[in-house]
Design an enzyme around this catalytic site. Structure first.
Site, PDB file in Angstrom:
ATOM      1  N   GLU A 199      -9.453 -10.336  -7.843  1.00  0.00           N
ATOM      2  CA  GLU A 199      -8.161  -9.593  -7.215  1.00  0.00           C
ATOM      3  C   GLU A 199      -7.275  -9.473  -8.274  1.00  0.00           C
ATOM      4  OE1 GLU A 199      -9.085  -8.359  -2.758  1.00  0.00           O
ATOM      5  OE2 GLU A 199      -7.171  -9.619  -3.304  1.00  0.00           O
ATOM      6  N   THR A 214      -5.707  -6.888  10.637  1.00  0.00           N
ATOM      7  CA  THR A 214      -5.826  -5.725  10.379  1.00  0.00           C
ATOM      8  C   THR A 214      -5.040  -4.314  11.162  1.00  0.00           C
ATOM      9  OG1 THR A 214      -7.482  -7.047   9.080  1.00  0.00           O
ATOM     10  CG2 THR A 214      -7.135  -4.330   9.199  1.00  0.00           C
ATOM     11  N   ARG A 265       1.950  -6.331   8.662  1.00  0.00           N
ATOM     12  CA  ARG A 265       1.767  -5.173   9.071  1.00  0.00           C
ATOM     13  C   ARG A 265       2.451  -5.143  10.942  1.00  0.00           C
ATOM     14  NH1 ARG A 265      -3.753  -7.479   7.507  1.00  0.00           N
ATOM     15  NH2 ARG A 265      -4.008  -6.252   5.627  1.00  0.00           N
ATOM     16  N   TYR A 322     -12.391  -1.915  -4.704  1.00  0.00           N
ATOM     17  CA  TYR A 322     -12.726  -2.468  -3.378  1.00  0.00           C
ATOM     18  C   TYR A 322     -14.341  -2.951  -2.754  1.00  0.00           C
ATOM     19  CZ  TYR A 322      -8.178  -2.653  -0.745  1.00  0.00           C
ATOM     20  OH  TYR A 322      -6.892  -2.622  -0.495  1.00  0.00           O
ATOM     21  N   HIS A 324      -2.077  -5.587   1.516  1.00  0.00           N
ATOM     22  CA  HIS A 324      -3.792  -6.479   1.417  1.00  0.00           C
ATOM     23  C   HIS A 324      -3.139  -7.772   0.680  1.00  0.00           C
ATOM     24  CE1 HIS A 324      -7.623  -6.970  -0.306  1.00  0.00           C
ATOM     25  NE2 HIS A 324      -6.434  -7.601  -1.574  1.00  0.00           N
ATOM     26  N   LYS A 372       0.618  -1.284  -0.119  1.00  0.00           N
ATOM     27  CA  LYS A 372      -0.011  -0.226   0.145  1.00  0.00           C
ATOM     28  C   LYS A 372       1.056   0.930  -0.084  1.00  0.00           C
ATOM     29  CE  LYS A 372      -3.951  -2.359   2.405  1.00  0.00           C
ATOM     30  NZ  LYS A 372      -5.038  -1.899   3.342  1.00  0.00           N
ATOM     31  N   ARG A 408      -1.960 -14.659   4.553  1.00  0.00           N
ATOM     32  CA  ARG A 408      -2.799 -13.770   6.048  1.00  0.00           C
ATOM     33  C   ARG A 408      -1.852 -14.062   6.814  1.00  0.00           C
ATOM     34  NH1 ARG A 408      -6.801 -10.936   4.026  1.00  0.00           N
ATOM     35  NH2 ARG A 408      -7.539 -10.757   5.624  1.00  0.00           N
ATOM     36  N   ASN A 427      -2.115  -0.162   6.424  1.00  0.00           N
ATOM     37  CA  ASN A 427      -1.531  -1.243   7.131  1.00  0.00           C
ATOM     38  C   ASN A 427      -0.454  -1.984   6.391  1.00  0.00           C
ATOM     39  OD1 ASN A 427      -3.604  -1.788   5.577  1.00  0.00           O
ATOM     40  ND2 ASN A 427      -4.696  -2.786   6.886  1.00  0.00           N
ATOM     41  N   PHE A 486     -15.968   3.207   5.993  1.00  0.00           N
ATOM     42  CA  PHE A 486     -14.298   3.430   5.799  1.00  0.00           C
ATOM     43  C   PHE A 486     -13.947   3.149   4.451  1.00  0.00           C
ATOM     44  CE2 PHE A 486     -14.460  -1.697   6.496  1.00  0.00           C
ATOM     45  CZ  PHE A 486     -13.976  -1.802   5.687  1.00  0.00           C
TER      46      PHE A 486
END
Length: 139
Positions: free
Chosen positions: A127, A92, A103, A50, A116, A10, A86, A113, A58
């Site tokens: 995705e 998160t 993270r 998204y 993704h 990100k 993950r 964070n 959010f």
């Protein structure tokens, strides 16, 4: 079982020059990048990606953040790639993430964070196709 997942580094992590460290963590965990590109999301690109969160409070701030600077989008391949990624990402909220996770190392808060990752095989399929034609994926 070998599978593919989408990962995004990100804008906050790109800005902190964490790209190399994050990709090294993927590779060390046995996740091989089979497609990679740096890009700048438009607000519309972020909203389309998204869309599953459109009704959430959010949504707008997430899309604004994701279009605020360059990102690195990757397809990772490996055994149990979705779960492995993950676990590697951590919770998160970086404050709740375990030590050693991406993270915990690079995230600032629940919104900023660092990364993704796809959360299911169905999500990964959507995705990956959102950013990469099959011909751009090697391996």
């Amino acid at each position: 079982m070998s599978e593919r997942t989408l990962a995004i580094i990100k804008p906050d992590a790109v800005k902190k020059n964490a790209i190399g460290d994050i990709i090294a963590r993927y590779e060390k965990a046995g996740l091989k990048p089979v497609a990679i590109r740096m890009m700048q999301f438009s607000k519309a690109t972020a909203e389309g990606f998204y869309v599953v969160h459109k009704a959430r409070p959010f949504f707008d701030s997430l899309c604004t953040f994701m279009s605020s600077g360059p990102v690195v989008v990757l397809v990772l391949q490996g055994d149990n790639a979705i779960k492995k990624n993950r676990d590697l990402m951590g919770a998160t909220d970086p404050a709740k993430a375990e030590a050693g996770t991406i993270r915990k190392a690079h995230g600032a808060n629940i919104e900023f964070n660092a990364v993704h990752g796809s959360d299911s095989p169905e999500t990964a399929k959507f995705e990956i196709a959102y950013f990469f034609p099959q011909t751009d994926i090697v391996g």
